[in-house]
Enzyme design. Structure first.
Site, short mmCIF file in Angstrom:
data_model
loop_
_atom_site.label_atom_id
_atom_site.label_comp_id
_atom_site.label_asym_id
_atom_site.label_seq_id
_atom_site.Cartn_x
_atom_site.Cartn_y
_atom_site.Cartn_z
N GLY A 169 0.76 -1.29 0.48
CA GLY A 169 0.30 -0.04 0.24
C GLY A 169 0.73 1.35 -0.35
O GLY A 169 1.44 1.63 -0.45
N GLY A 170 0.15 2.40 1.25
CA GLY A 170 1.41 3.19 1.05
C GLY A 170 2.95 3.69 1.16
O GLY A 170 3.48 4.35 0.86
N ALA A 405 20.55 6.22 -32.55
CA ALA A 405 21.16 6.01 -30.74
C ALA A 405 22.09 7.19 -30.46
O ALA A 405 23.01 7.07 -29.49
CB ALA A 405 20.46 4.52 -30.36
C1 HXC Z 1 -2.24 -2.76 11.55
C2 HXC Z 1 -1.34 -4.21 11.21
C3 HXC Z 1 -1.38 -4.29 9.86
C4 HXC Z 1 -1.83 -2.24 8.97
C5 HXC Z 1 0.18 -5.63 10.32
N1 HXC Z 1 -0.55 -5.26 11.08
N2 HXC Z 1 -0.54 -4.73 9.36
N3 HXC Z 1 -1.83 -3.79 12.86
N4 HXC Z 1 -2.57 -2.00 10.04
N5 HXC Z 1 -1.77 -2.05 8.33
C6 HXC Z 1 -0.16 -6.23 12.62
C7 HXC Z 1 -1.32 -7.24 12.71
O1 HXC Z 1 -2.39 -7.04 13.25
C8 HXC Z 1 -0.36 -8.28 13.98
O2 HXC Z 1 0.05 -8.00 15.02
C9 HXC Z 1 1.30 -7.55 13.10
O3 HXC Z 1 0.82 -6.45 12.30
C10 HXC Z 1 1.78 -8.59 12.19
O4 HXC Z 1 0.75 -8.89 11.02
P1 HXC Z 1 1.15 -10.41 10.28
O5 HXC Z 1 -0.07 -10.59 9.20
O6 HXC Z 1 1.06 -11.50 11.78
O7 HXC Z 1 1.91 -10.94 10.14
P2 HXC Z 1 2.65 -11.19 8.79
O8 HXC Z 1 1.53 -12.86 8.12
O9 HXC Z 1 3.77 -11.59 8.21
O10 HXC Z 1 1.78 -10.37 7.59
C11 HXC Z 1 2.18 -9.26 6.81
C12 HXC Z 1 1.69 -8.74 5.98
C13 HXC Z 1 0.69 -8.56 6.87
C14 HXC Z 1 1.45 -9.07 4.88
C15 HXC Z 1 2.23 -6.91 6.47
O11 HXC Z 1 0.01 -8.52 7.61
C16 HXC Z 1 -0.90 -7.86 6.05
O12 HXC Z 1 -1.05 -7.91 4.47
N6 HXC Z 1 -0.96 -6.47 6.12
C17 HXC Z 1 -2.44 -5.31 5.61
C18 HXC Z 1 -1.37 -5.27 4.37
C19 HXC Z 1 -2.32 -3.81 4.69
O13 HXC Z 1 -3.38 -4.26 3.16
N7 HXC Z 1 -2.19 -2.77 4.75
C20 HXC Z 1 -3.16 -1.37 4.24
C21 HXC Z 1 -2.71 -1.23 2.58
S1 HXC Z 1 -3.70 -0.28 2.12
P3 HXC Z 1 0.07 -8.14 15.79
O14 HXC Z 1 -0.44 -7.66 16.96
O15 HXC Z 1 -0.29 -10.11 15.93
O16 HXC Z 1 1.35 -8.86 16.26
C22 HXC Z 1 -2.58 1.33 2.84
C23 HXC Z 1 -2.93 2.43 1.67
C24 HXC Z 1 -2.38 3.98 1.86
O17 HXC Z 1 -1.83 1.41 2.75
C25 HXC Z 1 -2.70 4.64 0.41
C26 HXC Z 1 -1.75 6.06 0.22
C27 HXC Z 1 -1.39 6.57 -0.96
#
Ligand code: HXC
Length: 510
Positions: A169-170, A405
């Protein structure tokens, strides 16, 4: 007072433990270092000074008010690399997955602004899950604040991103706007939307590695400029890279004093270009024999291998090298190689780094694949980048310089300062065979006539002398003198003054 000091120390200790020992162990088990361990490796010993260790998020939704960790998932501050100031931020995956809250964003923006104010590079270490989901639009606002600083800093101070874990994402857009992105093999990935969303939207099933692993971005997309085996290698190599580049756009790169290139011929270069014009040779041999100690930091080594870009030094001063690579697609210019080199040339021009160009190019790649992919615009990027560049430009044509080129590759016509050719240079609109097939099409059924015409064309144009007689080439030099001639040329160009007409900004064909 004692009470306050104890409280501060407790908070600092809490911050240092991030998301706790269990999560740190999990991080290590994946082969990754923690945010703080990474900074220790990146920076000179004991040089790191941390900011905002007591900052916490302000989110109250989803029970977040009871889950606060000082520092809030990113370690920020400054330190030195070989004594030179750099600003840093390092995402802490053990704290809410390194995700970005508004407070976390404010910490990053602070060091971004300080880097610009103080004329120092900024390095971001990424290992994060994108927007802090619990914070919603506050997090998106935080990203936008970072993006804005990325843009305002671009061309002012070098910005380097190292992707050391998931980056979604961001977290991909900020690196995308920095000067260089490096990744760590097997433990890092970058994508705008992850595999789950991809499956839902397109029904495509891919793993994170297949979607955005280091191999994808260094070989296919060209998003990343290099990949390393592990965190240690990545951080050590970033230290090495920083030694090549200046602190900001007002300064020159650091100079290793006391290096003087003497007139010591390297006769091995006289046989580098094979006598058969269609036989490849490795241009990296020439690059390594040109730069001091053969020390060359390549950028984008696995992407568009038909052009080689990277940093070296001549007489201790940094140079950017761009070279067609006959070993890959005969060194042809295509969309990818044009994009890759254009971005590199622009970096050098932003940051006062002279450019050495080695030319052996049979032209632009023909075909529908390239044309449909926008070769015209991509090729124009490189032409534009070279033409607008005002840094010293030294060009050596080793063999082919055909067609458009020839113009593009830092020719005299687009303000090449010193342009040399080896005796093996062939500067023409195209190769003899292709040329004869077009201009003597009527003779195509007469093989003898065609041979005669081809020989004639070859004799007339397969040499550097026509271009030299017109002043387009300053001299024809012997390959064995190349390093010496380049060093001399760069010496004369040390105080070069050239500027472009005033404009708000240019409109490079993106
Ligand atoms: C809050 C988050 C988080 C998030 C992960 N965590 N991503 N908390 N916001 N975006 C937390 C989890 O709850 C977990 O907490 C810990 O981080 C580790 O995550 P896991 O999933 O257990 O780890 P892993 O299996 O290694 O997977 C990592 C990951 C996955 C691939 C990054 O967490 C994931 O897909 N996260 C979401 C990614 C996403 O969609 N983000 C938003 C994108 S949109 P605990 O407490 O259990 O340790 C975006 C918009 C911005 O960014 C756009 C701007 C242009």
């Amino acid at each position: 007072m004692k009470h306050i000091i104890e409280m501060l120390e407790a908070k600092r200790a809490e911050a240092e433990l991030g998301g706790g020992q269990k999560r740190i162990d999990a991080q290590h088990a994946k082969g990754k270092l923690t945010a703080r361990e990474r900074l220790e490796l990146l920076l000179d010993e004991n040089s790191f000074e941390e900011y905002d260790v007591y900052v916490e998020h302000r989110c109250k939704e989803f029970g977040m008010d009871s889950k606060k960790i000082p520092g809030d998932g990113v370690v920020t501050g400054h330190g030195t690399i070989n004594g030179r100031l750099v600003y840093v931020f390092s995402k802490d995956f053990t704290v809410f997955g390194g995700s970005l809250s508004r407070s976390h964003a404010e910490k990053i923006v602070k060091v971004q602004q300080m880097a610009v104010k103080n004329g120092a590079p900024i390095i971001g270490l990424f290992d994060a899950g994108g927007a802090r989901i619990q914070e919603g639009v506050e997090s998106l606002a935080g990203y936008a604040d970072i993006f804005l600083e990325n843009v305002l800093s671009s061309g002012v101070v070098p910005q380097i991103s190292v992707i050391m874990g998931p980056c979604a994402g961001g977290d991909v857009y900020s690196p995308a706007m920095t000067d260089f992105i490096f990744m760590v093999r097997d433990t890092s990935n970058m994508f705008v939307t992850g595999p789950d969303v991809v499956k839902t939207v397109t029904n495509e099933q891919v793993t994170a590695e297949e979607l955005g692993g280091a191999r994808v971005h260094t070989q296919k997309s060209g998003v990343a400029d290099g990949a390393f085996e592990n965190d240690f290698e990545a951080l050590t190599q970033i230290r090495r890279l920083m030694d090549f580049i200046p602190a900001n756009n007002q300064e020159k790169a650091p100079i290793r004093e006391g290096r003087v290139v003497k007139n010591e011929p390297d006769y091995s270069l006289d046989t580098l270009v094979p006598s058969n014009p269609n036989q490849p040779y490795d241009i990296k041999e020439l690059i390594e024999k040109t730069v001091d100690d053969g020390d060359f930091f390549e950028i984008g080594a696995d992407f568009a291998k038909n052009i080689v870009c990277g940093f070296g030094r001549v007489e201790g001063a940094t140079v950017g090298v761009v070279a067609n690579q006959p070993m890959s697609l005969a060194g042809v210019l295509d969309s990818d190689s044009s994009r890759k080199a254009a971005r590199f040339v622009r970096f050098c021009d932003c940051f006062n780094i002279p450019i050495i160009t080695f030319v052996d190019v049979p032209g632009f790649m023909p075909g529908t694949k390239q044309e449909y992919g926008g070769l015209i615009k991509h090729g124009a990027k490189l032409l534009f980048a070279y033409a607008e560049a005002t840094v010293p430009k030294v060009t050596i044509i080793t063999r082919k310089a055909y067609g458009g080129a020839y113009d593009v590759m830092s020719s005299k016509h687009i303000r090449g300062d010193v342009n040399y050719a080896w005796p093996s240079a062939e500067i023409a609109v195209m190769g003899a065979k292709g040329a004869v097939e077009i201009i003597f099409r009527a003779d195509m059924n007469d093989p003898e006539k065609i041979k005669e015409r081809t020989d004639e064309y070859q004799k007339r144009f397969a040499n550097p002398f026509v271009a030299a007689s017109l002043g387009f080439i300053d001299d024809v030099i012997m390959p064995h003198n190349t390093r010496f001639k380049i060093a001399n040329a760069l010496r004369t160009l040390k105080k070069k003054k050239l500027s472009n007409p005033w404009k708000k900004h240019d409109n490079i064909p993106l």
